[in-house]
Design a protein around this motif. Sequence first.
Motif, PDB file in Angstrom:
ATOM      1  N   UNK A   1      39.166  25.685  47.127  1.00  0.00           N
ATOM      2  CA  UNK A   1      38.727  26.973  47.668  1.00  0.00           C
ATOM      3  C   UNK A   1      37.586  27.584  46.861  1.00  0.00           C
ATOM      4  N   UNK A   2      37.412  27.148  45.631  1.00  0.00           N
ATOM      5  CA  UNK A   2      36.349  27.705  44.792  1.00  0.00           C
ATOM      6  C   UNK A   2      34.957  27.378  45.329  1.00  0.00           C
ATOM      7  N   UNK A   3      34.826  26.293  46.059  1.00  0.00           N
ATOM      8  CA  UNK A   3      33.502  25.864  46.511  1.00  0.00           C
ATOM      9  C   UNK A   3      32.921  26.775  47.591  1.00  0.00           C
ATOM     10  N   UNK A   4      33.761  27.538  48.260  1.00  0.00           N
ATOM     11  CA  UNK A   4      33.258  28.456  49.287  1.00  0.00           C
ATOM     12  C   UNK A   4      33.523  29.919  48.933  1.00  0.00           C
ATOM     13  N   UNK A   5      34.157  30.170  47.795  1.00  0.00           N
ATOM     14  CA  UNK A   5      34.483  31.541  47.399  1.00  0.00           C
ATOM     15  C   UNK A   5      33.220  32.315  47.024  1.00  0.00           C
ATOM     16  N   UNK A   6      33.246  33.614  47.294  1.00  0.00           N
ATOM     17  CA  UNK A   6      32.110  34.475  46.965  1.00  0.00           C
ATOM     18  C   UNK A   6      32.623  35.777  46.362  1.00  0.00           C
ATOM     19  N   UNK A   7      31.858  36.295  45.410  1.00  0.00           N
ATOM     20  CA  UNK A   7      32.212  37.552  44.762  1.00  0.00           C
ATOM     21  C   UNK A   7      31.358  38.666  45.347  1.00  0.00           C
ATOM     22  N   UNK A   8      32.025  39.701  45.851  1.00  0.00           N
ATOM     23  CA  UNK A   8      31.324  40.811  46.491  1.00  0.00           C
ATOM     24  C   UNK A   8      31.916  42.125  45.989  1.00  0.00           C
ATOM     25  N   UNK A   9      31.182  42.806  45.113  1.00  0.00           N
ATOM     26  CA  UNK A   9      31.616  44.105  44.590  1.00  0.00           C
ATOM     27  C   UNK A   9      33.021  44.021  43.993  1.00  0.00           C
ATOM     28  N   UNK A  10      33.208  43.069  43.086  1.00  0.00           N
ATOM     29  CA  UNK A  10      34.479  42.859  42.384  1.00  0.00           C
ATOM     30  C   UNK A  10      35.607  42.416  43.312  1.00  0.00           C
ATOM     31  N   UNK A  11      35.258  41.952  44.491  1.00  0.00           N
ATOM     32  CA  UNK A  11      36.250  41.396  45.405  1.00  0.00           C
ATOM     33  C   UNK A  11      35.909  39.933  45.662  1.00  0.00           C
ATOM     34  N   UNK A  12      36.914  39.081  45.529  1.00  0.00           N
ATOM     35  CA  UNK A  12      36.719  37.654  45.730  1.00  0.00           C
ATOM     36  C   UNK A  12      37.076  37.313  47.171  1.00  0.00           C
ATOM     37  N   UNK A  13      36.082  36.882  47.934  1.00  0.00           N
ATOM     38  CA  UNK A  13      36.286  36.512  49.335  1.00  0.00           C
ATOM     39  C   UNK A  13      36.511  35.004  49.385  1.00  0.00           C
TER      40      UNK A  13
END
Length: 276
Positions: free
Chosen positions: A126-138
């Motif tokens: 799941x790390x390969x598509x995860x994104x960090x947005x304003x301290x939230x991990x999508x």
Amino acid sequence: MQQLEANQQDPTLENIVLLADRNTSVQQWSRPTVRLYRSAILFHIENQRIAGIISSEDAAKFEKLLKSLKGRPGRSERTSAKKAKHANELAIKRLAEKLDSSRSTVAVLAKRLFLSSVMVGLRPAEWFSAQLDDDKLVVKNGKSTNGRGTGEYRTIDLRTPVLMIDRQKIKFIENTLSIIQAASSPDKSNAELMTDIRQVVRRCGITSGGRNITIYTARHQFSANMKAAGLSKREIANLMGHASPNTASTHYGRGVSGHQSFRQRKAPGVVMENRT
């Protein structure tokens, strides 16, 4: 309850449970297969109980029978039995030191992936598509088909108190995502990269409780930490991307293995965002 032939009866919940009991009793199903079906049936039982279709007494009766099923040993059972489902602080420190001294080109990424997964519980892939947005991990759920996940995506607020993630750790996770992006290459698929990461962690030879620590042990430890912190089954399921609240309690690290810092505090609940 009387044993019933599945092909002669309507697929009622009772018949499904009895079929599972029969197939396990005559050892037609391996232990991994029993675990798979048991988790799915328990999820269905809980939904029917909540909807008022079955009574709490019947639900408890079915759950007791399902949890007693064992199945025959299989190859995958013997393999998984050697893998650690928890890693204490000392074992994690030793693993990090081993990876620091490794000459492998993926050792740095393996270390960061393991430590980050202990913090937030992602599946390695799941790390390969995860994104960090304003301290939230999508996070794009790794298992979102056939009702197994909590939607296509889940969002983990890293500022949630129970996670105990400070600004330094958020920066660590952000850098981990950057290293993953840099490591991605047209010449090597993400699956091949994950194979290299698994191998370098395995070669470190670090054990916990007599079992080998793998890259997936980090996700187990996250589950153990959340249980130790006092989160409910549903809250843990939301964090880990499980549709069933019973998955983590059945298959993942136990609360007794939670790190001391989590056992010392009973944290408030977690509000999760899950979407399709």
